[in-house]
Scaffold this motif. Structure first.
Motif, mmCIF file in Angstrom:
data_model
loop_
_atom_site.group_PDB
_atom_site.id
_atom_site.type_symbol
_atom_site.label_atom_id
_atom_site.label_comp_id
_atom_site.label_asym_id
_atom_site.label_seq_id
_atom_site.Cartn_x
_atom_site.Cartn_y
_atom_site.Cartn_z
ATOM 1 N N ASN A 165 0.830 -1.201 0.000
ATOM 2 C CA ASN A 165 0.000 0.000 0.000
ATOM 3 C C ASN A 165 0.865 1.252 0.000
ATOM 4 O O ASN A 165 2.010 1.229 0.462
ATOM 5 C CB ASN A 165 -0.908 0.048 1.245
ATOM 6 N N VAL A 166 0.306 2.335 -0.519
ATOM 7 C CA VAL A 166 0.937 3.663 -0.459
ATOM 8 C C VAL A 166 -0.142 4.654 -0.035
ATOM 9 O O VAL A 166 -1.271 4.598 -0.525
ATOM 10 C CB VAL A 166 1.523 4.067 -1.832
ATOM 11 N N PHE A 167 0.194 5.528 0.898
ATOM 12 C CA PHE A 167 -0.744 6.603 1.230
ATOM 13 C C PHE A 167 -0.595 7.689 0.173
ATOM 14 O O PHE A 167 0.479 8.258 -0.002
ATOM 15 C CB PHE A 167 -0.449 7.173 2.622
ATOM 16 N N THR A 201 -5.136 20.345 -12.610
ATOM 17 C CA THR A 201 -4.593 19.205 -11.878
ATOM 18 C C THR A 201 -5.098 17.923 -12.507
ATOM 19 O O THR A 201 -6.123 17.892 -13.170
ATOM 20 C CB THR A 201 -5.028 19.249 -10.398
ATOM 21 N N SER A 202 -4.346 16.859 -12.282
ATOM 22 C CA SER A 202 -4.714 15.548 -12.799
ATOM 23 C C SER A 202 -4.450 14.522 -11.719
ATOM 24 O O SER A 202 -3.990 14.845 -10.630
ATOM 25 C CB SER A 202 -3.891 15.218 -14.055
ATOM 26 N N SER A 203 -4.752 13.248 -12.043
ATOM 27 C CA SER A 203 -4.506 12.189 -11.067
ATOM 28 C C SER A 203 -3.028 12.011 -10.809
ATOM 29 O O SER A 203 -2.646 11.399 -9.822
ATOM 30 C CB SER A 203 -5.102 10.871 -11.578
ATOM 31 N N LEU A 247 -2.268 0.655 -8.095
ATOM 32 C CA LEU A 247 -3.120 1.794 -8.456
ATOM 33 C C LEU A 247 -2.332 3.096 -8.377
ATOM 34 O O LEU A 247 -2.516 3.990 -9.203
ATOM 35 C CB LEU A 247 -4.333 1.846 -7.522
ATOM 36 N N TYR A 248 -1.448 3.221 -7.390
ATOM 37 C CA TYR A 248 -0.627 4.439 -7.258
ATOM 38 C C TYR A 248 0.217 4.651 -8.510
ATOM 39 O O TYR A 248 0.294 5.762 -9.044
ATOM 40 C CB TYR A 248 0.261 4.335 -6.024
ATOM 41 N N VAL A 266 -11.472 2.673 -3.139
ATOM 42 C CA VAL A 266 -10.179 2.395 -3.775
ATOM 43 C C VAL A 266 -9.678 1.028 -3.304
ATOM 44 O O VAL A 266 -9.962 0.614 -2.176
ATOM 45 C CB VAL A 266 -9.126 3.476 -3.424
ATOM 46 N N PRO A 267 -8.917 0.302 -4.159
ATOM 47 C CA PRO A 267 -8.360 -0.985 -3.724
ATOM 48 C C PRO A 267 -7.314 -0.778 -2.629
ATOM 49 O O PRO A 267 -6.430 0.063 -2.755
ATOM 50 C CB PRO A 267 -7.718 -1.538 -5.006
ATOM 51 N N THR A 268 -7.418 -1.557 -1.560
ATOM 52 C CA THR A 268 -6.483 -1.481 -0.436
ATOM 53 C C THR A 268 -6.128 -2.902 -0.007
ATOM 54 O O THR A 268 -6.995 -3.777 0.037
ATOM 55 C CB THR A 268 -7.101 -0.714 0.746
#
Length: 732
Positions: A165-167, A201-203, A247-248, A266-268
């Motif tokens: 995971n990434v915050f 801004t974008s993702s 996803l990140y 979101v997938p976690t």
């Protein structure tokens, strides 16, 4: 036993029995044993302890009775031990999956944690985790946004995966922070880029950071950034939540811009067990479970520990490679420690009969202390008993010594092969063999050649030490002087995958370079615990030492400064445009510019460099470089372009002009960026105030101003407005 026929009057009391028996004890011609009646309570039966497995391909040694794990699927997700699938709405147990039918007739798996049904997206036995659809923790521009609280995993066997995971906080102009159960305990945070950089801004816009292991609950907050400059204090909409690493990476690619404004989940990744590094293998005679495709198998080491072994690949630096004769085909092994509610495994929680080795950073079996050799007096007494016994003992010792030497030599050969493979030797051969002309120029040195050249790594031979390793001065058997670079390795740790990548990257890049202003690579040595590179020896130190050192015998004249700057620019232009593959250096600084016997510049240290395809314009990587030389645009966006090298070269130009370090100290004890001082002096038309006195006295004013203007263009905050290295080299 069930009655199959109607029971009549005559056979109403008829009895029968069933049993398993050993044919070794009943050798009569009749296939069933004779002499057994209804009163018999026991018969001979054979129990086999032989650990052979006999299947369609014949009999072969195996770990023991193998059971194919009952894999079950719900939707497009397949589950294995310890998870099971049920149809009930309220399961009793943490690892029970609820399989629901949707309106279109499809099935979807859910996991109930503390009364919350989470949709399961993926399951991994090898990594010990399950991926669920987790609600976004914080959304700062939505009326019905969450309260910033995550799912509470306290008291369950699950925790948020720290490596999967990434915050991530998307948007600009926001400060994202994360706290654990107590709001006063800050876990981490990050500051998004300023909205003045881009109006849209974008993702891909935002900031990430990693979380600690064992996190079971967190709260998130997003607030406006504190900006003391004259920038507009704007901030965009965005979210802050824990997301799966895959996803990140997708979100941060500019080519995959995604609208996240309407996202709610979101997938976690949740860890139901903890992967651990452990020296284990599949043992013979032990019950073994395998995946349905037999790609990996596992055995129980204790009630909470499993030994998992794979055929084809290991898990990063966790898996160990089994080299024993009885390892079989499952050679990549690691341990899984099953979490229990509220008790999460650490890498030091070893199973019974194992202990933690802090040097190897893994669990290893307890060593069996063998009895010591017989005492010296007893040996002497035995020798005195008879001459024949003494002669036989001597021959026996000679034979054992010879056998020891053979085993030791064989072990050293296997160890060298292991290091060669671990240090990327096969990968290097694959890259270099694709171009034989380069491969022939690189020599594979032996350990004896390296040890003799460096006088067994004598400390008096050390030329310098840095973040990438230590450099020794050496002399080869033909009398040529060389520099031997030994990659750095932390004590008690293996040479990690990142270090191997940097090492192999440097060799591959050097094999493609042939320029008079770039240090030449002569060869390498891969059969050691830490790999080594052998370069041509550059005798006169670094440009940093020449600029900032006091050398009255060799004053650094304006002509020398201009020539050195031109040589560096030519080398970078060659790397960017004229080499067989475009190369970004990524760490240009005065301490990476070496000076030969004629004080000609040679660019060195390509450990962080990257080669670029013809169609690529930038690299998206983790930020690496040296503070004071690093392109601020790269620091904000994680995207490195050829103009980032131009910026670093601009800092070196300013060093040559001013004689100051990249982080300068002025009057007070406060440190200030040399770039800021230079740009301020250019803006206020006071360049002469910061010029080196030797430059002001020796150089022509017209030339000094031209070089200063060129440096100013190189240091432009907008990379697109900087010149290319070809333009820089031509102007110099």
């Amino acid at each position: 036993m069930t009655v199959m026929y109607p029971v009549g009057k005559d056979n109403g009391k008829r009895c029968s029995s069933a049993f398993i028996f050993s044919r070794l004890y009943f050798r009569e011609a009749y296939p069933l044993p004779i002499g057994i009646n209804i009163e018999t309570t026991h018969v001979p039966t054979t129990l086999s302890w032989n650990s052979s497995y006999c299947g369609d391909a014949g009999c072969e040694p195996r770990p023991g009775p193998i059971s194919l794990n009952g894999e079950k699927s719900c939707g497009n997700v397949t589950f294995q031990y310890p998870f099971e699938i049920i149809d009930q709405e309220y399961p009793n147990g943490w690892f029970r999956v609820i399989c629901k039918k949707t309106s279109n007739g499809q099935t979807t798996p859910f996991l109930n944690i503390n009364g919350v049904n989470l949709r399961i997206l993926d399951f991994s036995f090898l990594y010990g985790n399950v991926v669920v659809n987790h609600s976004i923790t914080c959304f700062n521009c939505r009326k019905n946004s969450n309260n910033g609280m995550s799912l509470n995993l306290t008291g369950t066997p699950f925790y948020y995966s720290d490596f999967d995971n990434v915050f991530w906080s998307s948007g600009c102009g926001n400060l994202a922070t994360i706290f654990d159960r107590e709001t006063s305990n800050l876990v981490g945070g990050c500051l998004q880029p300023s909205c003045t950089i881009s109006k849209e801004t974008s993702s891909a816009t935002g900031c990430p950071f990693n979380i600690p292991r064992g996190l079971t609950f967190f709260s998130t907050n997003m607030s406006g950034r504190v900006d003391s400059s004259n920038y507009s204090r704007k901030r965009s909409c965005g979210f802050a939540s824990l997301i799966k690493s895959d996803l990140y990476f997708d979100l941060t690619l500019e080519s995959n811009d995604v609208d996240v404004n309407n996202w709610t989940y979101v997938p976690t990744s949740l860890q139901w067990s903890t992967p651990m590094s452990g020296l284990c293998r599949l043992r013979q005679g032990i019950n073994t479970s395998c995946s349905s495709d037999r790609e990996y198998c596992w055995q129980s080491l204790s009630s909470t520990h499993l030994c998992v072994c794979n055929k084809k690949f290991g898990i990063s630096d966790i898996s160990t490679y089994c080299e024993e004769e009885n390892c079989g085909i499952y050679v990549y092994c690691h341990m899984l420690c099953l979490n229990t509610p509220g008790n999460y495994c650490s890498s030091r929680d070893c199973p019974p009969e194992y202990k933690y080795n802090s040097a190897g950073v893994r669990c290893e079996p307890d060593e069996i202390v063998s009895k010591g050799p017989p005492k010296t007096m007893q040996s002497l007494t035995i020798i005195i008993i008879g001459c024949s016994t003494s002669i036989g003992t001597i021959f026996l010792l000679l034979g054992l010594w010879k056998m020891y030497e053979v085993v030791k030599k064989r072990r050293n050969i296997l160890l060298k092969q292991k290091y060669f493979k671990r240090n990327g030797g096969l990968l290097l051969q694959q890259h270099l063999s694709s171009n034989t002309s380069y491969f022939e120029t690189i020599k594979m040195f032996t350990s004896k050649e390296i040890e003799k050249a460096t006088d067994y790594y004598n400390e008096n031979r050390i030329l310098g030490q840095g973040g990438q390793g230590t450099v020794y001065k050496g002399m080869l058997t033909d009398g040529s002087i060389v520099a031997v670079k030994k990659s750095r390795m932390e004590e008690g740790k293996k040479f990690g995958e990142k270090k191997v990548e940097q090492f192999i990257n440097e060799v591959i890049i050097f094999s493609q370079i042939n320029h008079r202003n770039v240090v030449k690579l002569l060869g390498c040595y891969l059969e050691a615990q830490t790999p080594l590179l052998v370069y041509e020896f550059i005798p006169n130190g670094t440009l940093y030492d020449l600029i900032h050192g006091q050398n009255e015998e060799l004053p650094l004249t304006w002509e020398m400064r201009l020539r050195i700057a031109t040589e560096i620019a030519n080398a970078l232009f060659y790397l960017h445009s004229a080499a067989s593959v475009s190369i970004y250096h990524r760490d240009i600084k005065s301490s990476n510019i070496l000076l030969d016997e004629k004080y000609k510049a040679k660019v060195s240290d390509f450990g962080t460099s990257r080669s670029i395809g013809l169609e690529q314009t930038h690299l998206t990587t983790q930020v690496q470089g040296t503070f004071g030389y690093m392109d601020p645009e790269y620091f904000r966006s994680n995207q490195f372009t050829e103009k980032s090298d131009v910026y670093s070269f601009g800092v070196v130009l300013v060093e040559l002009l001013t004689g100051e370090k990249s982080i300068a100290s002025k009057q007070s004890d406060e440190e200030i960026s040399l770039v800021s001082l230079f740009l301020l002096s250019m803006q206020e038309n006071s360049l002469s105030d910061i010029l080196d006195s030797k430059v002001a006295n020796d150089g022509l004013e017209k030339e000094i101003i031209a070089v200063a203007n060129l440096a100013k263009r190189c240091l432009n905050l907008n990379g697109k407005k900087r010149p290319t290295m070809k333009q820089v080299a031509m102007e110099l």
